[in-house]
Design an enzyme around this catalytic site. Structure first.
Site, PDB file in Angstrom:
ATOM      1  N   ASP A   1     -65.063  85.510 -37.867  1.00  0.00           N
ATOM      2  CA  ASP A   1     -64.013  85.203 -38.841  1.00  0.00           C
ATOM      3  C   ASP A   1     -62.724  84.758 -38.148  1.00  0.00           C
ATOM      4  OD1 ASP A   1     -62.958  84.960 -41.389  1.00  0.00           O
ATOM      5  OD2 ASP A   1     -62.224  87.022 -41.434  1.00  0.00           O
TER       6      ASP A   1
ATOM      7  N   HIS B   1     -63.415  75.337 -37.468  1.00  0.00           N
ATOM      8  CA  HIS B   1     -64.859  75.591 -37.495  1.00  0.00           C
ATOM      9  C   HIS B   1     -65.528  74.953 -36.276  1.00  0.00           C
ATOM     10  CE1 HIS B   1     -64.530  77.569 -41.256  1.00  0.00           C
ATOM     11  NE2 HIS B   1     -64.209  76.491 -41.938  1.00  0.00           N
TER      12      HIS B   1
ATOM     13  N   LEU C   1     -83.608  85.272 -25.846  1.00  0.00           N
ATOM     14  CA  LEU C   1     -82.718  85.835 -26.862  1.00  0.00           C
ATOM     15  C   LEU C   1     -83.230  85.569 -28.281  1.00  0.00           C
ATOM     16  CD1 LEU C   1     -79.803  87.101 -27.390  1.00  0.00           C
ATOM     17  CD2 LEU C   1     -79.053  84.727 -27.700  1.00  0.00           C
TER      18      LEU C   1
END
Ligand code: IPE
Ligand code: IPE
Ligand code: MG
Length: 237
Positions: free
Chosen positions: A16, A33, A127
């Site tokens: 955020d 973003h 991962l």
């Protein structure tokens, strides 16, 4: 305690603060973003060196559709194009990529991109990278219930837990939220039951390796009791 590649942690992140990062610099929100996307690339790369075997990130919430249309369109575009560009490198790094969220309302192009990336990386052993996209925890729980009903299964905690879209990833050990807000905003409500929570005042584009290490260091000081007493935990009973 230092974190080594041999550990196995599941870290989840509410990324955020992109909008505020951009606004502070008199830039459009989409620039935030974009910078947030770069921050994510850096974090993904360091995870295996910190003993993180599963990374789950909140990229777009069910509620984010309520934002101005140009921001939503820009975010979708970034996912479709930006991600397509990243997938070959992720694949080369052995990353197993999965998208968790409601797909039906996404454009055909975005849906196809998600599916192709998942198929390409499905057998990778590195991962486990879950991207929560068009995700809401309430949607996820309802989806789990729908799956049980469709199979005619009885509803129990165990059955619902196994039917959740985020599975087979186990519950997160640590949930990090950047951007200075102290809330989960409909992220992993079921799986957060015993997660350790860590809040950073850094805006997501500023969150780097050092910030991740600070979060992991803080996590290492916690005693996870799961309802037991401290004495029981120390004795391992
Ligand atoms: C988080 O950053 C990214 C998404 C929700 C897609 P925000 O866009 O919420 O940034 P702030 O909270 O407005 O600063
Ligand atoms: C949560 O951030 C969602 C993502 C990071 C994708 P928001 O910015 O949407 O959360 P609220 O609105 O501040 O609760
Ligand atoms: Mg926000």
């Amino acid at each position: 305690m230092s974190f080594t590649a041999s550990m196995s942690l599941h870290v989840a992140i509410v990324m955020d603060g992109n909008g505020r990062w951009a606004t502070q610099r008199f830039l459009p929100r989409l620039a935030g973003h974009k910078q947030g996307f770069e921050a994510l690339r850096r974090i993904v790369r360091v995870c295996p060196t910190r003993g993180i075997d599963t990374l789950t990130v909140f990229a777009f919430s069910s509620e984010n559709w309520g934002r101005p249309a140009d921001e939503v369109d820009g975010l979708m575009e970034m996912l479709a194009n930006g991600l397509a560009k990243e997938v070959p490198q992720l694949h080369q790094d052995g990353v197993h990529l999965r998208f968790v969220g409601e797909r039906n309302h996404l454009s055909a192009k975005v849906q196809k991109g998600l599916q192709q990336a998942e198929e390409l990386t499905a057998a990778n052993q590195g991962l486990h990278f879950n991207v929560c996209f068009n995700y809401g925890a309430r949607w996820e729980i309802a989806e789990g219930v729908r799956r049980l009903q469709a199979n005619g299964e009885a509803i129990s905690e165990t059955a619902l837990d196994a039917a959740l879209p985020l599975r087979p990833s186990r519950d997160p050990d640590l949930i990090i939220r950047t951007g200075g807000e102290y809330r989960l905003s409909n992220f992993l409500l079921w799986q957060a039951a015993y997660a350790e929570l860590y809040f950073s005042s850094l805006l997501w584009p500023e969150f780097d390796e050092k910030a991740l290490d600070a979060a992991l260091h803080d996590f290492a000081q916690r005693e996870r009791r799961y309802g037991k007493t401290s004495e029981q935990v120390r004795k391992g009973s």
